[in-house]
Design an enzyme around this catalytic site. Structure first.
Site, PDB file in Angstrom:
ATOM      1  N   LYS A 151      -1.226  -9.328   2.626  1.00  8.50           N
ATOM      2  CA  LYS A 151      -0.657  -8.823   3.889  1.00  8.50           C
ATOM      3  C   LYS A 151      -1.679  -7.888   4.510  1.00  8.50           C
ATOM      4  O   LYS A 151      -2.339  -7.135   3.808  1.00  8.50           O
ATOM      5  CB  LYS A 151       0.656  -8.086   3.627  1.00  8.50           C
ATOM      6  CG  LYS A 151       1.226  -7.406   4.869  1.00  8.50           C
ATOM      7  CD  LYS A 151       2.657  -6.950   4.670  1.00  8.50           C
ATOM      8  CE  LYS A 151       2.829  -5.587   4.061  1.00  8.50           C
ATOM      9  NZ  LYS A 151       2.235  -4.468   4.837  1.00  8.50           N
TER      10      LYS A 151
ATOM     11  N   GLU B 233      -2.299  -5.366   8.272  1.00 11.27           N
ATOM     12  CA  GLU B 233      -1.663  -4.763   9.447  1.00 11.27           C
ATOM     13  C   GLU B 233      -2.544  -4.923  10.682  1.00 11.27           C
ATOM     14  O   GLU B 233      -3.765  -4.943  10.565  1.00 11.27           O
ATOM     15  CB  GLU B 233      -1.448  -3.257   9.210  1.00 11.27           C
ATOM     16  CG  GLU B 233      -0.531  -2.938   8.069  1.00 11.27           C
ATOM     17  CD  GLU B 233      -0.294  -1.425   7.916  1.00 11.27           C
ATOM     18  OE1 GLU B 233      -0.743  -0.636   8.763  1.00 11.27           O
ATOM     19  OE2 GLU B 233       0.347  -1.054   6.919  1.00 11.27           O
TER      20      GLU B 233
ATOM     21  N   GLU C  40       7.801  -4.046  11.644  1.00  9.52           N
ATOM     22  CA  GLU C  40       8.297  -2.719  11.248  1.00  9.52           C
ATOM     23  C   GLU C  40       8.647  -1.874  12.468  1.00  9.52           C
ATOM     24  O   GLU C  40       7.867  -1.785  13.430  1.00  9.52           O
ATOM     25  CB  GLU C  40       7.226  -1.999  10.403  1.00  9.52           C
ATOM     26  CG  GLU C  40       7.677  -0.614   9.956  1.00  9.52           C
ATOM     27  CD  GLU C  40       6.856  -0.032   8.802  1.00  9.52           C
ATOM     28  OE1 GLU C  40       5.965  -0.721   8.274  1.00  9.52           O
ATOM     29  OE2 GLU C  40       7.119   1.131   8.442  1.00  9.52           O
TER      30      GLU C  40
ATOM     31  N   ASP D 215      -0.928  -6.127  -0.650  1.00 10.76           N
ATOM     32  CA  ASP D 215      -1.222  -5.465   0.618  1.00 10.76           C
ATOM     33  C   ASP D 215      -2.691  -5.045   0.637  1.00 10.76           C
ATOM     34  O   ASP D 215      -3.165  -4.433  -0.330  1.00 10.76           O
ATOM     35  CB  ASP D 215      -0.366  -4.188   0.681  1.00 10.76           C
ATOM     36  CG  ASP D 215       0.250  -3.964   2.032  1.00 10.76           C
ATOM     37  OD1 ASP D 215      -0.042  -4.733   2.958  1.00 10.76           O
ATOM     38  OD2 ASP D 215       1.048  -3.019   2.149  1.00 10.76           O
TER      39      ASP D 215
ATOM     40  N   ASP E 200       0.847  -1.196   0.000  1.00  9.95           N
ATOM     41  CA  ASP E 200       0.000   0.000   0.000  1.00  9.95           C
ATOM     42  C   ASP E 200       0.884   1.250   0.000  1.00  9.95           C
ATOM     43  O   ASP E 200       0.412   2.372  -0.168  1.00  9.95           O
ATOM     44  CB  ASP E 200      -0.988   0.009   1.172  1.00  9.95           C
ATOM     45  CG  ASP E 200      -0.299   0.027   2.517  1.00  9.95           C
ATOM     46  OD1 ASP E 200       0.940  -0.171   2.574  1.00  9.95           O
ATOM     47  OD2 ASP E 200      -0.997   0.253   3.529  1.00  9.95           O
ATOM     48  N   SER E 201       2.195   1.037   0.120  1.00 11.29           N
ATOM     49  CA  SER E 201       3.157   2.135  -0.043  1.00 11.29           C
ATOM     50  C   SER E 201       3.122   2.679  -1.473  1.00 11.29           C
ATOM     51  O   SER E 201       3.706   3.723  -1.757  1.00 11.29           O
ATOM     52  CB  SER E 201       4.576   1.666   0.303  1.00 11.29           C
ATOM     53  OG  SER E 201       4.880   0.478  -0.389  1.00 11.29           O
TER      54      SER E 201
HETATM   55  O1  KIV Z   1       3.493  -1.293   1.868  1.00 10.23           O
HETATM   56  C1  KIV Z   1       4.696  -1.453   2.124  1.00 10.23           C
HETATM   57  O2  KIV Z   1       5.577  -1.076   1.339  1.00 10.23           O
HETATM   58  C2  KIV Z   1       5.066  -2.039   3.385  1.00 10.23           C
HETATM   59  C3  KIV Z   1       6.486  -1.885   3.817  1.00 10.23           C
HETATM   60  C4  KIV Z   1       6.609  -1.976   5.277  1.00 10.23           C
HETATM   61  C5  KIV Z   1       7.396  -2.845   3.133  1.00 10.23           C
HETATM   62  O3  KIV Z   1       4.260  -2.616   4.035  1.00 10.23           O
END
Ligand code: KIV
Length: 279
Positions: free
Chosen positions: A129, A131, A197, A99, A60-61
């Site tokens: 992924k 969070e 992280e 993500d 999501d970056s």
């Molecule tokens: O979205 C992302 O780039 C991440 C980083 C911590 C690798 O989750």
């Protein structure tokens, strides 16, 4: 691109044509470190595959590295899916993780399931992924029991930056006890790996030792089983102030700036296109 010898030497993923979650587990069992990089497009994905990177994260970056937002919060599922599709279309070997963006899975187990299914079906991702802490265990259980591999992201979780009071190292107050509990709960729920992280290196080490599944660190010290960086940070495309955990391995910003200036100069001076480029 030229064939390169494997950077990993003799290890469980040599000669594997498709990386799967059990290969990463084997790497941990054999004490073999590995690398994950973010990727959001076909060229970087193909280059990272050629560099033997076993896992690519369409993070999501992308929000603040592709789409021009300030943080990772605004990016949507609809914006991310085409990037995931680009990366899965352009690679064969790496495991591709999508993500789940902010607001697309925290609402309920059902919401999380529907979002993850979109990334698998429409994006072609092979894992997702998400969070959070132990409150996300039901989400992880549902995905895993539905056949969707999950990497759980703990420690500093950028989607919760406002709740956490900004970009702050986590796990300092209690020597990471709460994070260790979350890590164990995610392992029990079936997560195939943990991303950790911005925690003190000793907390990264304690979490890594507390679970059997691989840990992927970013600002979490050298004891994690793997390391991840955002590719624009790793390759120096991003300029300005960088987080302490970033190491730059190239200066792509300078390289592109010089190329764009050289192109401009050639055109302005009438040197491009030359006879070589004419039909
Ligand atoms: O979205 C992302 O780039 C991440 C980083 C911590 C690798 O989750």
């Amino acid at each position: 691109m030229d064939e390169q010898p494997s950077l990993y030497g003799k290890n469980p993923i040599n000669n594997i044509s498709k990386i799967r979650i059990h290969h990463l587990q084997k790497m941990k069992e054999q004490n073999q470190k590995w690398v994950m990089l973010t990727s959001y497009d076909m060229y970087t994905a193909a280059i990272f595959e050629a560099a033997d990177i076993p896992v690519l994260l369409v993070g999501d970056s992308a929000s603040n590295n592709v789409f021009g937002y300030d943080t990772s919060l605004p990016v949507t599922v609809d914006e991310l899916i085409p990037l995931v599709r680009a990366v899965t279309r352009s690679t064969q070997r790496p495991l591709i993780i999508a993500d789940l963006p902010f607001g697309s899975y925290q609402g309920s187990v059902e919401q999380c399931f529907s979002t993850a299914v979109r990334f698998i079906k429409e994006g072609g991702a092979q894992a997702v992924k998400l969070e959070g802490g132990i409150e996300m265990v039901p989400q992880v259980e549902k995905l895993v029991s539905s056949g969707i591999p999950v990497m759980a992201h703990i420690g500093f979780t950028p989607q919760a930056e406002h709740q956490l009071g900004g970009y702050k190292v986590q796990g300092k107050d209690d020597d990471g006890q709460q994070l260790i509990e979350a890590a164990k709960a995610f392992e029990l729920a079936g997560a195939f790996a943990l991303l950790i992280e911005m925690v003190p290196a000793k907390v990264g080490e304690a979490i890594t030792n507390a679970v059997e599944i691989p840990t992927v660190g970013i600002g979490a010290g050298n004891s994690c089983d793997a390391q991840v960086l955002v590719w624009q940070d790793m390759a120096g495309l991003r300029n300005g102030r960088l987080p302490r955990f970033v190491k730059q391995y190239a200066d792509m910003n300078k390289l592109l700036l010089e190329a764009a200036k050289a192109f401009t100069a050639d055109v302005v001076n009438g040197d491009f296109p030359s006879e070589d480029h004419n039909f």
